[in-house]
Design a protein around this motif. Structure first.
Motif, mmCIF file in Angstrom:
data_model
loop_
_atom_site.group_PDB
_atom_site.id
_atom_site.type_symbol
_atom_site.label_atom_id
_atom_site.label_comp_id
_atom_site.label_asym_id
_atom_site.label_seq_id
_atom_site.Cartn_x
_atom_site.Cartn_y
_atom_site.Cartn_z
ATOM 1 N N PHE A 33 2.104 9.297 -6.206
ATOM 2 C CA PHE A 33 2.596 10.646 -5.948
ATOM 3 C C PHE A 33 3.668 11.030 -6.971
ATOM 4 N N VAL A 34 4.630 10.143 -7.208
ATOM 5 C CA VAL A 34 5.713 10.432 -8.155
ATOM 6 C C VAL A 34 5.151 10.612 -9.563
ATOM 7 N N ILE A 35 4.237 9.748 -9.976
ATOM 8 C CA ILE A 35 3.624 9.857 -11.296
ATOM 9 C C ILE A 35 2.835 11.171 -11.408
ATOM 10 N N GLY A 36 2.132 11.565 -10.331
ATOM 11 C CA GLY A 36 1.395 12.833 -10.329
ATOM 12 C C GLY A 36 2.318 14.022 -10.461
ATOM 13 N N ILE B 102 0.823 -1.218 0.000
ATOM 14 C CA ILE B 102 0.000 0.000 0.000
ATOM 15 C C ILE B 102 0.861 1.274 0.000
ATOM 16 N N PRO B 103 1.830 1.434 0.910
ATOM 17 C CA PRO B 103 2.656 2.650 0.861
ATOM 18 C C PRO B 103 3.450 2.768 -0.435
#
Length: 101
Positions: A90-93, A82-83
């Protein structure tokens, strides 16, 4: 049947063993103490039955693990994922936002 001596821990191993059954070291020498080397299949190293496929490759053919122990392991693995998934999102965003601007 003869035995092979591990170069690392000096443990006695079956003549056809590719790995030391005590420390897991690869036994590269062909010197066999006792009888002639056997042409037997690779032996089990602990609870895992392994077969040497090539340099640096091992194929696990059997894992002897109780059912509920495996369920608990899979549950912990799923929770640990999950983390990692959140970090990837987050990185892709961040990358997607940087590319759009």
């Amino acid at each position: 049947m003869g035995v092979r001596i591990c170069p690392e821990c000096n443990a006695k191993n079956p003549a056809g063993a590719p790995l030391c059954v005590k420390c897991g070291c690869v036994i590269t020498d062909q010197k066999v103490v006792g009888d002639e080397p056997s042409t037997a299949e690779p032996v089990s190293a602990g609870p895992l039955a392994m077969e040497m496929v090539g340099v640096g490759q091992v194929v696990v053919t059997d894992i002897q693990m109780p059912f509920w122990s495996m369920v608990w392991f899979m549950l912990k693995w799923a929770i640990a994922a999950i983390p990692a998934t959140l970090i990837l999102w987050f990185v892709i965003g961040v990358i997607a936002t940087a590319v759009r601007h």
